[in-house]
Write an enzyme that holds these catalytic residues in place. Sequence first.
Site, mmCIF file in Angstrom:
data_model
loop_
_atom_site.group_PDB
_atom_site.id
_atom_site.type_symbol
_atom_site.label_atom_id
_atom_site.label_comp_id
_atom_site.label_asym_id
_atom_site.label_seq_id
_atom_site.Cartn_x
_atom_site.Cartn_y
_atom_site.Cartn_z
ATOM 1 N N ARG A 28 10.656 96.285 27.453
ATOM 2 C CA ARG A 28 9.971 96.682 28.603
ATOM 3 C C ARG A 28 9.212 95.550 29.466
ATOM 4 O O ARG A 28 9.317 96.064 30.651
ATOM 5 C CB ARG A 28 8.696 97.653 27.871
ATOM 6 C CG ARG A 28 9.135 98.883 27.451
ATOM 7 C CD ARG A 28 8.110 99.651 26.699
ATOM 8 N NE ARG A 28 7.619 99.073 25.468
ATOM 9 C CZ ARG A 28 6.227 99.044 25.118
ATOM 10 N NH1 ARG A 28 5.455 99.385 25.747
ATOM 11 N NH2 ARG A 28 6.099 98.380 23.754
ATOM 12 N N ASP A 76 10.660 100.726 19.363
ATOM 13 C CA ASP A 76 9.473 101.787 19.699
ATOM 14 C C ASP A 76 9.913 103.187 19.602
ATOM 15 O O ASP A 76 11.165 103.350 19.363
ATOM 16 C CB ASP A 76 9.313 101.445 21.401
ATOM 17 C CG ASP A 76 8.762 100.264 21.971
ATOM 18 O OD1 ASP A 76 8.075 99.642 21.166
ATOM 19 O OD2 ASP A 76 9.266 99.894 23.019
ATOM 20 N N TYR A 120 20.311 94.376 23.027
ATOM 21 C CA TYR A 120 19.876 95.552 23.730
ATOM 22 C C TYR A 120 20.694 95.850 24.953
ATOM 23 O O TYR A 120 20.861 95.265 26.021
ATOM 24 C CB TYR A 120 18.424 95.442 24.033
ATOM 25 C CG TYR A 120 17.566 95.003 22.937
ATOM 26 C CD1 TYR A 120 17.019 96.021 21.980
ATOM 27 C CD2 TYR A 120 17.370 93.585 22.551
ATOM 28 C CE1 TYR A 120 16.247 95.809 21.163
ATOM 29 C CE2 TYR A 120 16.400 93.188 21.392
ATOM 30 C CZ TYR A 120 15.911 94.255 20.733
ATOM 31 O OH TYR A 120 14.978 93.951 19.424
ATOM 32 N N ASP A 145 7.599 101.918 30.355
ATOM 33 C CA ASP A 145 8.767 102.849 30.192
ATOM 34 C C ASP A 145 8.348 104.051 30.708
ATOM 35 O O ASP A 145 7.212 104.392 31.371
ATOM 36 C CB ASP A 145 9.023 102.690 28.600
ATOM 37 C CG ASP A 145 7.935 103.297 27.759
ATOM 38 O OD1 ASP A 145 6.974 104.098 28.244
ATOM 39 O OD2 ASP A 145 8.124 103.028 26.509
#
Length: 300
Positions: free
Chosen positions: A181, A47, A75, A89
């Site tokens: 997310r 993103d 992540y 987010d």
Amino acid sequence: MARTKKGRAVSGWLIVDKPAGITSTAVVNKVKWALAAQKAGHAGTLDPAATGVLAVALGEATKTVPHITDALKCYRFMVRLGAATTTDDAEGDILETRDQRPDDDAIRAALAAFRGQIEQVPPQFSAVKVDGERAYDLAREGERLDLAARPLWVESLDLIDRPDPDHALLEMVCGKGGYVRSIARDLGHALGCLGHVLWLRREWSGPFDADQGISLDEIDRLAHTPDLDAHLQPLELALQDLPQVTATPEGAARIRNGNPGMVIASGIDWGTEVWASHQGRAIAIGRYQAGELHPSRVFN
């Protein structure tokens, strides 16, 4: 008469430490310009707000992209507890807030449901296609989408730190197609407090680590110089999870033309996907059958 391709026939991987505020496509375009490369692509979108490893494939390495896309990725991300947003987010508008906050033990207990093979609904603002259109385009127009759940393998998901009651630092190792997310959103619902991602960083992707990454500023500084070429990683790194076979000289000639060719192999079962080398370089990916490689991808 065939048209001459613009740019250099450069091949390999450039590992970029992507900053926040830029799309993955824009990073690829920057790399392609800086190396004057004929062809470039990336293995796994980040993103715009995300940072970390973005593996950019150049030239013949683009043929190995699926092997990085399919590899495990790590992540690290901060979840803001107590609020749900339109984008899951910090970029989105707040939809709802709640006052309750779970303790560390409650978070650790809830994480168990998000490990292993899970079903995950993508965020409303995602690149998933709905009737030929991107979900984020429809979401920007105010449309509420009923997105189908998708399978995701989560190798591990752990609470790393709890700086204060409103925040939880998590680390996840997962397969392809995962949305951090969605993890934050669904965890917040499971805990009853709501949640969204404050920031996220991809620490590694397959064989590529953030420590190997080059910044966009450095790419600008080294653009169109041999010093930038020196940062290229060989395309063979993307094939490390496949068994390797060695082509005979005659076999290499046939394989390079897209035909089955003789290879030297040991302990490899019939039909196994492998990659073949000749004189130390990858020449093809394919299936091993009775002493031959039947190529599916050939490297020029």
